[in-house]
Write a protein that holds these residues in place. Structure first.
Motif, PDB file in Angstrom:
ATOM      1  N   LEU A 109       0.799  -1.586  -0.199  1.00  0.00           N
ATOM      2  CA  LEU A 109       0.007   0.005   0.020  1.00  0.00           C
ATOM      3  C   LEU A 109       1.364   1.110  -0.430  1.00  0.00           C
ATOM      4  CD1 LEU A 109      -2.753  -1.615   2.651  1.00  0.00           C
ATOM      5  CD2 LEU A 109      -3.050  -0.637   0.165  1.00  0.00           C
ATOM      6  N   GLN A 110       2.190   1.426   0.851  1.00  0.00           N
ATOM      7  CA  GLN A 110       3.054   2.225   0.991  1.00  0.00           C
ATOM      8  C   GLN A 110       3.748   2.402  -0.758  1.00  0.00           C
ATOM      9  OE1 GLN A 110       4.820   1.591   4.188  1.00  0.00           O
ATOM     10  NE2 GLN A 110       3.874   2.652   5.727  1.00  0.00           N
ATOM     11  N   LEU A 111       3.763   1.930  -1.067  1.00  0.00           N
ATOM     12  CA  LEU A 111       4.186   1.553  -2.490  1.00  0.00           C
ATOM     13  C   LEU A 111       3.616   2.532  -3.731  1.00  0.00           C
ATOM     14  CD1 LEU A 111       6.845  -1.882  -3.006  1.00  0.00           C
ATOM     15  CD2 LEU A 111       7.435   0.380  -2.869  1.00  0.00           C
ATOM     16  N   GLN A 112       2.135   2.202  -2.858  1.00  0.00           N
ATOM     17  CA  GLN A 112       1.053   2.635  -3.912  1.00  0.00           C
ATOM     18  C   GLN A 112       0.724   4.306  -3.891  1.00  0.00           C
ATOM     19  OE1 GLN A 112      -0.106   0.813  -6.978  1.00  0.00           O
ATOM     20  NE2 GLN A 112       1.475  -0.240  -5.887  1.00  0.00           N
ATOM     21  N   ASN A 113       1.549   4.502  -2.802  1.00  0.00           N
ATOM     22  CA  ASN A 113       1.535   5.887  -2.280  1.00  0.00           C
ATOM     23  C   ASN A 113      -0.399   6.262  -1.906  1.00  0.00           C
ATOM     24  OD1 ASN A 113       4.097   6.893  -3.008  1.00  0.00           O
ATOM     25  ND2 ASN A 113       3.612   7.196  -5.205  1.00  0.00           N
ATOM     26  N   MET A 114      -0.156   5.374  -1.311  1.00  0.00           N
ATOM     27  CA  MET A 114      -2.042   5.097  -0.045  1.00  0.00           C
ATOM     28  C   MET A 114      -1.428   5.182   1.105  1.00  0.00           C
ATOM     29  SD  MET A 114      -4.394   2.012  -2.077  1.00  0.00           S
ATOM     30  CE  MET A 114      -5.218   2.566  -1.540  1.00  0.00           C
ATOM     31  N   ASP A 115      -2.595   6.657   1.609  1.00  0.00           N
ATOM     32  CA  ASP A 115      -2.208   6.642   2.837  1.00  0.00           C
ATOM     33  C   ASP A 115      -3.162   5.597   3.544  1.00  0.00           C
ATOM     34  OD1 ASP A 115      -2.397   7.901   6.034  1.00  0.00           O
ATOM     35  OD2 ASP A 115      -3.702   9.278   5.562  1.00  0.00           O
ATOM     36  N   VAL A 116      -2.688   5.233   4.764  1.00  0.00           N
ATOM     37  CA  VAL A 116      -2.817   4.114   5.350  1.00  0.00           C
ATOM     38  C   VAL A 116      -4.285   4.420   6.624  1.00  0.00           C
ATOM     39  CG1 VAL A 116      -2.379   1.590   6.606  1.00  0.00           C
ATOM     40  CG2 VAL A 116      -0.827   2.678   4.574  1.00  0.00           C
ATOM     41  N   THR A 117      -5.527   4.573   6.611  1.00  0.00           N
ATOM     42  CA  THR A 117      -5.868   4.993   7.736  1.00  0.00           C
ATOM     43  C   THR A 117      -6.472   3.979   8.035  1.00  0.00           C
ATOM     44  OG1 THR A 117      -8.122   5.056   5.684  1.00  0.00           O
ATOM     45  CG2 THR A 117      -6.280   7.075   5.962  1.00  0.00           C
ATOM     46  N   TRP A 118      -7.321   4.967   8.634  1.00  0.00           N
ATOM     47  CA  TRP A 118      -8.021   3.399   9.595  1.00  0.00           C
ATOM     48  C   TRP A 118      -9.760   3.001   8.672  1.00  0.00           C
ATOM     49  CZ3 TRP A 118      -7.714  -0.046  12.486  1.00  0.00           C
ATOM     50  CH2 TRP A 118      -8.505  -0.679  14.105  1.00  0.00           C
ATOM     51  N   GLU A 119      -9.601   3.449   8.238  1.00  0.00           N
ATOM     52  CA  GLU A 119     -11.104   2.759   7.135  1.00  0.00           C
ATOM     53  C   GLU A 119      -9.969   1.631   5.776  1.00  0.00           C
ATOM     54  OE1 GLU A 119     -10.828   6.012   8.174  1.00  0.00           O
ATOM     55  OE2 GLU A 119     -12.314   6.214   9.152  1.00  0.00           O
ATOM     56  N   LEU A 120      -9.328   2.453   5.394  1.00  0.00           N
ATOM     57  CA  LEU A 120      -8.590   1.642   4.243  1.00  0.00           C
ATOM     58  C   LEU A 120      -7.870   0.000   5.183  1.00  0.00           C
ATOM     59  CD1 LEU A 120      -7.779   1.037   2.035  1.00  0.00           C
ATOM     60  CD2 LEU A 120      -5.386   2.026   2.633  1.00  0.00           C
ATOM     61  N   PHE A 121      -7.477   0.389   6.435  1.00  0.00           N
ATOM     62  CA  PHE A 121      -7.128  -0.986   7.262  1.00  0.00           C
ATOM     63  C   PHE A 121      -8.385  -1.659   7.426  1.00  0.00           C
ATOM     64  CE2 PHE A 121      -7.009  -3.558  11.135  1.00  0.00           C
ATOM     65  CZ  PHE A 121      -5.551  -4.358  10.848  1.00  0.00           C
ATOM     66  N   ARG A 122      -9.718  -1.372   7.860  1.00  0.00           N
ATOM     67  CA  ARG A 122     -11.025  -2.351   7.911  1.00  0.00           C
ATOM     68  C   ARG A 122     -10.120  -2.513   6.279  1.00  0.00           C
ATOM     69  NH1 ARG A 122     -13.853   1.507   9.137  1.00  0.00           N
ATOM     70  NH2 ARG A 122     -14.507   1.333  11.004  1.00  0.00           N
ATOM     71  N   THR A 123     -10.574  -2.182   5.733  1.00  0.00           N
ATOM     72  CA  THR A 123     -11.290  -3.194   3.987  1.00  0.00           C
ATOM     73  C   THR A 123     -10.600  -4.006   3.822  1.00  0.00           C
ATOM     74  OG1 THR A 123     -12.223  -0.306   3.764  1.00  0.00           O
ATOM     75  CG2 THR A 123     -11.750  -1.794   1.299  1.00  0.00           C
ATOM     76  N   THR A 124      -9.112  -3.716   3.419  1.00  0.00           N
ATOM     77  CA  THR A 124      -8.385  -4.803   3.751  1.00  0.00           C
ATOM     78  C   THR A 124      -8.111  -5.906   4.820  1.00  0.00           C
ATOM     79  OG1 THR A 124      -6.764  -3.174   3.194  1.00  0.00           O
ATOM     80  CG2 THR A 124      -5.694  -5.068   3.475  1.00  0.00           C
ATOM     81  N   PHE A 125      -8.450  -5.959   5.656  1.00  0.00           N
ATOM     82  CA  PHE A 125      -8.373  -6.808   6.925  1.00  0.00           C
ATOM     83  C   PHE A 125      -9.831  -8.088   6.743  1.00  0.00           C
ATOM     84  CE2 PHE A 125     -10.276  -8.534  10.563  1.00  0.00           C
ATOM     85  CZ  PHE A 125      -8.987  -8.801  11.374  1.00  0.00           C
ATOM     86  N   TYR A 126     -10.733  -7.368   6.324  1.00  0.00           N
ATOM     87  CA  TYR A 126     -12.729  -8.071   5.933  1.00  0.00           C
ATOM     88  C   TYR A 126     -11.854  -8.709   4.522  1.00  0.00           C
ATOM     89  CZ  TYR A 126     -14.906  -6.616   9.926  1.00  0.00           C
ATOM     90  OH  TYR A 126     -15.234  -6.306  10.349  1.00  0.00           O
TER      91      TYR A 126
END
Length: 288
Positions: free
Chosen positions: A119-136
């Motif tokens: 995700l960091q290589l994609q220059n994405m801001d790892v927010t809590w919402e993104l963590f939730r989506t990725t985790f699920y």
């Protein structure tokens, strides 16, 4: 007059001395508390008045860890428990991911390290919402959610107790596409779904009451179940052998909702239901 003046002066000096002593004691106490927090690694930000917590303080509330699981319910239970701990401990939103990731272990920790790097290589801001989506997406496949939703829609009490049926109902309810968002927005539908799945003899008594609050509906179902079991036991002790009477042991008129101040509503509903039931003798078991 001179003695009076001297007495007043002495009292004023004593009051000043006490005030100074109190101020010094308060200051010393504050310094002691700050020193204790520093020794415990809590830092200035670790306060009990809604000030953000440090990681050390957060870990002391013993948040659950997650090693990775093929059981989607275990994964969701962990996520919700950690999210609740983060919120109640006043952790800053921008630290949610860091603190939650600290509770990952084993396979889950390895997965998140790789996923986070990607995700960091994609220059994405790892927010809590993104963590939730990725985790699920990783631990809660859509196919599993749909299967659980179907199981929920087909759920019936059958031979289960009201307590066990309620527990299963609540477990599967979260998978329904209807039961999303604010609970008050779907509570009426939830009550109807729960009621339809109840055993017929219980549902016959509950239905006319038209309860729209889920917790109250569960309490009434438990009360009716206990009453029917009591009446069945009494009948058996008197030598009754027929099973045809099951479901006909209605609680005395007004007894169920008299506790909640709805005596009149229940008695009227029960009379109407019995009258309708006599007019429709073809009602088959399982319709509820």
């Amino acid at each position: 007059m001179d003695n009076h003046t001297e007495l007043m002066t002495a009292m004023i000096n004593l009051a000043n001395t006490i005030q100074e002593g109190t101020a010094m004691a308060t200051h010393a106490l504050r310094r002691t508390k700050q020193s204790a927090r520093s020794e415990n690694g809590e830092g200035v930000g670790d306060d009990l008045n809604g000030v953000p917590r440090t990681l050390a303080a957060f870990l002391r509330v013993d948040p659950p860890s997650f090693n990775g699981s093929s059981n989607p319910i275990e994964a969701e239970n962990w996520f919700k428990a950690v999210e609740h701990a983060l919120q109640t401990q006043h952790v800053p939103n921008n630290q949610f991911v860091k603190y939650a990731a600290y509770q990952l272990a084993g396979e889950a920790q390895h997965w998140w390290q790789e996923e986070c790097q990607f995700l960091q290589l994609q220059n994405m801001d790892v927010t809590w919402e993104l963590f939730r989506t990725t985790f699920y997406k990783k631990y809660f496949l859509e196919s599993v959610r749909k299967a659980r939703e179907l199981e929920f829609m087909q759920l019936k009490q059958s031979s289960m107790s009201v307590a066990k049926y309620t527990s299963k109902f609540e477990e599967l309810c979260r998978f329904s596409s209807v039961c999303q968002g604010a609970p008050e927005s779907y509570e009426g539908w939830k009550c109807e779904k729960y009621q339809v799945g109840l055993r017929e003899d219980i549902m016959r008594v509950v239905a006319p009451i038209e309860i729209k609050r889920f917790s109250k509906l569960v309490n009434e179902a438990r009360f009716i179940e206990e009453y029917i079991e009591k009446m069945t036991l009494t009948r058996d002790n008197r030598g009754g052998t027929s099973s045809r009477g099951r479901g006909k042991h209605f609680p005395p008129r007004g007894q169920i909702l008299k506790r909640d101040g709805h005596d009149t509503q229940h008695r009227q509903g029960q009379r109407n239901f019995r009258r309708n039931n006599k007019a429709q003798p073809h009602l088959a078991k399982g319709d509820g």
